[in-house]
Design a protein around this motif. Structure first.
Motif, PDB file in Angstrom:
ATOM      1  N   TYR A  15       0.540   9.214   1.420  1.00 17.03           N
ATOM      2  CA  TYR A  15       0.897   8.164   2.388  1.00 17.03           C
ATOM      3  C   TYR A  15       0.294   8.464   3.752  1.00 17.03           C
ATOM      4  N   ILE A  60      -7.052   1.149  -0.787  1.00 17.86           N
ATOM      5  CA  ILE A  60      -7.196   0.976   0.659  1.00 17.86           C
ATOM      6  C   ILE A  60      -8.232  -0.098   0.966  1.00 17.86           C
ATOM      7  N   LEU A 111       0.824  -1.203   0.000  1.00 17.52           N
ATOM      8  CA  LEU A 111       0.000   0.000   0.000  1.00 17.52           C
ATOM      9  C   LEU A 111       0.862   1.258   0.000  1.00 17.52           C
ATOM     10  N   LEU A 171      -7.575  -3.478   2.884  1.00 18.35           N
ATOM     11  CA  LEU A 171      -8.340  -3.757   4.102  1.00 18.35           C
ATOM     12  C   LEU A 171      -8.975  -5.142   4.036  1.00 18.35           C
ATOM     13  N   LEU A 174      -6.296   3.719   7.851  1.00 19.64           N
ATOM     14  CA  LEU A 174      -6.182   2.389   8.450  1.00 19.64           C
ATOM     15  C   LEU A 174      -6.049   2.483   9.967  1.00 19.64           C
ATOM     16  N   GLY A 194      -3.515   7.751   3.738  1.00 26.59           N
ATOM     17  CA  GLY A 194      -3.823   6.326   3.713  1.00 26.59           C
ATOM     18  C   GLY A 194      -3.552   5.646   5.042  1.00 26.59           C
ATOM     19  N   SER A 195      -2.404   5.964   5.642  1.00 21.84           N
ATOM     20  CA  SER A 195      -2.069   5.359   6.935  1.00 21.84           C
ATOM     21  C   SER A 195      -3.012   5.843   8.026  1.00 21.84           C
ATOM     22  N   LEU A 234     -11.406  10.793   4.898  1.00 26.31           N
ATOM     23  CA  LEU A 234     -10.517  10.196   3.904  1.00 26.31           C
ATOM     24  C   LEU A 234     -10.738  10.839   2.538  1.00 26.31           C
ATOM     25  N   THR A 246      -8.750   5.186  -2.691  1.00 26.53           N
ATOM     26  CA  THR A 246      -9.770   4.559  -1.857  1.00 26.53           C
ATOM     27  C   THR A 246      -9.939   3.094  -2.230  1.00 26.53           C
ATOM     28  N   LEU A 306       0.236   3.874  -2.963  1.00 23.85           N
ATOM     29  CA  LEU A 306      -0.256   5.224  -2.683  1.00 23.85           C
ATOM     30  C   LEU A 306       0.734   6.288  -3.123  1.00 23.85           C
ATOM     31  N   ALA A 357      -1.644  -2.118   8.829  1.00 20.52           N
ATOM     32  CA  ALA A 357      -1.407  -0.707   9.168  1.00 20.52           C
ATOM     33  C   ALA A 357      -0.013  -0.528   9.749  1.00 20.52           C
TER      34      ALA A 357
END
Length: 710
Positions: free
Chosen positions: A484, A400, A348, A404, A491, A487-488, A630, A397, A352, A427
């Motif tokens: 980044y 992610i 990821l 997930l 999560l 995205g982090s 997000l 998205t 990203l 994560a």
């Protein structure tokens, strides 16, 4: 077989890794500081930027310290009223997290404002030398962030473990995560308002009205603009990824301490404390991989700066991938599925970064399209830029979501009840490049300042050519690192939400309002959940509006001040020097004044929703915050980055270059994009986590004292 011996060496490994990171940062800082800082004019400008940045951050921290003291006293007061030690531990953790977060931001900015002139001076020796100095200075911030973060988590865990059972420790660390998040929120809001108000004010009068270069020393807002780069991107991003780092580790540890995960069978033994310490151990190793990755950043024969920086990221990811396997399977005896979950986190990171690069780099169609749209005026530029920002939400998205679902499936296949734990491990895997990402982000404002110093000091054109090349890439790295961070943050927030559900469910079971062995159910058809969901989404928009409006008001004051000084023509004619102080004072006061309302909203909104409407509404509120946050953060960060680089692309000579009608239109678009990408967008990251952490902390009280029962 699960190796329970990690209980004895895991926290110590975290502490050792933290000290190694701090030592490496100190060595890099010493190396940078030994370099010459240029001539008297260069040192004078650098000193002015340093004094402005340090003065601002000192005042900012004093204001935030008052707010922090009030919250710490609140936690202690609740502890006295309830007789629960949890609140005392929360207060201690909160203060520790706040102090370390602030210190991480301060350290990074301190070296950045001293490195700018040294980078400009090293540019005399060529691109390779300047790249080395600027990136090493950025790496100081990166290593300080992860080093202080893991020292705080591991040190507090070790201290609490002496008096508490392993399963009780992580929940008592949530205060540490909240302290880090709160400081970051205020740093992002205030720093973002400062940097963009100064930047917008300087650009609108300097570039558009007066037709002078971006860092022309005649511009009265130029010093404020350079100061803003540091308080926004160095101190702000340092604190941002510090809190993302510690929040993710603490949230993952708290999830591992839940009854479902803690007691999960892995082979012939329960996961137990091994599951709690697994994220901490991965975090410790990732520090070492970041240190090694730093040395892979070297200018290739092609002179491609971005390629050199990506070498460091890829090396860090590759080293982490190997080390994570060794730690997960042979050392800790955990199922290989959890290792694959950590690989999803690593994948990821790369995905990203490259997706964000596509939408914000001058090399690809989205930014080129905005530049083309600028030829027909500001209106079409803004329409195209908004379209790029909106489109850029979809692919990240999707990635992610895929990560997930895949990490959940891997966790579930590792053992019953480990699905959410798989997401937590993914994560944590994303954290492997946190040190490298902060280094890349800090590199941006350092090179930006170096270019400004070269311009204002009237250094030779070949020097400015080098600093311009570094700055152009720094503009892209600042955009990719935001992708980044977003995205982090998403999560990490999902893991925090799982912690909230578990903590609230336990409180409801204890009060007899929920059957033993069950969890609160957040069905979308329930009116309380739906109400909370809608309110959560609305708060994100309200928060962004506060931040954008604050930049607009402060920028207006800067514009008026610059126009006042330009009015008699003496500065432009070279007969009088500009006064830099008034612009600095305007944005400093505005940033500190304007950060209070949105910062308070982040703390008070979840408490109001929870105590008035109850835990179901609060859960829906958190989901709304995560989803809307997000999307909004991606829209603002990527849209703003694409507007900025479209302007840069035109400045390189297409569509008439600097001073053309297309350039003026692009400057207007960039003016809109600046508070998108550097104020409101980045501040949404800590907003999401502040609201989730405070919900976890107060979950028990919300269940006990809700005003309206559904």
């Amino acid at each position: 077989m699960v190796d329970a011996s990690v209980a004895s060496w895991g926290p110590l490994a975290g502490i050792a890794a933290g000290f190694v990171a701090i030592l490496a940062a100190a060595m890099l800082a010493a190396r940078v500081m030994r370099l010459p800082a240029g001539n008297d004019r260069m040192r004078e400008i650098s000193q002015a930027v340093r004094e402005g940045a340090m003065a601002f951050i000192r005042v900012e921290y004093r204001v935030v310290a008052v707010i922090g003291a009030i919250l710490a006293v609140l936690f202690l007061g609740v502890g006295v009223a309830t007789g629960e030690a949890f609140w005392t531990y929360t207060a201690i953790g909160f203060v520790t997290g706040a102090v370390l977060s602030g210190f991480a931001g301060y350290l990074g900015m301190s070296i950045a404002v001293r490195a700018n002139a040294r980078v400009a001076e090293s540019a005399r020796q060529g691109l390779a030398s300047a790249l080395s100095v600027s990136f090493q200075a950025g790496a100081v911030n990166g290593l300080a962030v992860v080093g202080l973060g893991i020292l705080g988590v591991a040190g507090l865990y070790l201290a609490l473990r002496a008096t508490l059972p392993a399963q009780a420790v992580p929940l008592n660390l949530i205060g540490f995560a909240f302290g880090a998040s709160l400081i970051t929120l205020f740093a992002r809001i205030a720093g973002g308002i400062y940097t963009k108000a100064a930047d917008v004010g300087a650009d609108l009068v300097g570039k558009v009205e007066a037709g002078i270069p971006e860092d022309d020393p005649r511009n009265p807002a130029v010093i404020a603009d350079n100061v803003g780069d540091n308080v926004g991107d160095c101190a702000g991003m340092g604190a941002d990824l510090f809190e993302t780092y510690v929040v993710t580790i603490v949230a993952s540890m708290a999830l591992a301490a839940t009854a479902t995960v803690f007691g999960a069978r892995v082979g012939d033994a329960a996961l137990g404390e091994v599951g709690i310490l697994f994220p901490l151990v991965l975090g410790a190793f990732s520090i070492l991989s970041s240190i090694v990755g730093i040395f892979f950043v070297r200018l290739p024969a092609s002179q491609d700066i971005m390629r050199a920086l990506y070498h460091g990221v890829i090396a860090t990811v590759a080293i982490s991938a190997v080390g994570f396997y060794v730690l997960t399977v042979p050392v800790l005896g955990l199922p290989i599925q959890l290792y694959f979950a950590s690989l999803i986190g690593l994948a990821l990171v790369l995905a990203l970064v490259f997706v964000t690069d596509y939408y914000t780099s001058k090399s690809f169609a989205p930014v080129k399209g905005i530049a083309d749209a600028s030829t027909t005026g500001p209106g079409t530029n803004i329409i195209q830029g908004l379209a790029v920002g909106l489109e850029s939400v979809a692919l990240p998205t999707f990635l992610i979501v895929v990560g997930l679902l895949a990490s959940y499936a891997l966790g579930a296949s590792a053992g019953p009840g480990l699905g959410l734990y798989g997401i937590a491990v993914a994560a944590t895997g994303m954290l492997s490049v946190a040190g490298m990402v902060v280094a890349l982000d800090t590199y941006g404002p350092i090179t930006d300042n170096a270019g400004g110093i070269a311009e204002m000091s009237e250094l030779p054109k070949d020097v400015r050519k080098v600093t311009d090349a570094l700055d152009a890439v720094g503009n892209t790295t600042k955009a990719t690192t935001k992708g980044y961070a977003i995205g982090s943050a998403a999560l990490a927030a999902l893991v925090l939400f799982a912690d909230f559900v578990d903590h609230a469910s336990e409180a409801a079971i204890a009060r007899g309002t929920l059957a033993a062995g069950t969890h609160l159910s957040f069905e979308i058809s329930h009116p309380a959940v739906l109400a909370g969901l809608l309110l959560g989404g609305a708060v994100v928009f309200l928060f962004a509006a506060y931040a954008m409006r604050a930049v607009g008001r402060a920028a207006k004051a800067v514009v008026e001040e610059v126009r006042r000084q330009f009015a008699d023509g003496q500065i432009m004619a070279g007969r009088r020097k500009p006064e830099y102080g008034p612009a600095v004072e305007i944005v400093t006061k505005a940033a500190l004044r304007e950060m209070i309302v949105p910062g308070s909203l982040a703390v008070l909104a979840p408490l109001a929703i929870g105590f008035v409407l109850g835990p179901l509404a609060l859960g829906g509120f958190l989901i709304g915050i995560i989803v809307a946050g997000l999307m909004m953060a991606l829209l603002m960060a990527n849209g703003g980055g694409s507007w900025d680089n479209a302007k840069k692309l035109i400045e390189e000579g297409i569509h008439g270059g600097k001073g053309s009608d297309a350039h003026k239109a692009a400057v207007v678009g960039d003016t809109v994009g600046d508070p998108f990408k550097d104020t409101a967008g980045p501040a949404i990251n800590p907003l999401i986590k502040v609201m989730n952490t405070i919900a976890v902390i107060f979950a028990g009280l919300v269940v006990a004292y809700q005003m309206v029962a559904f």
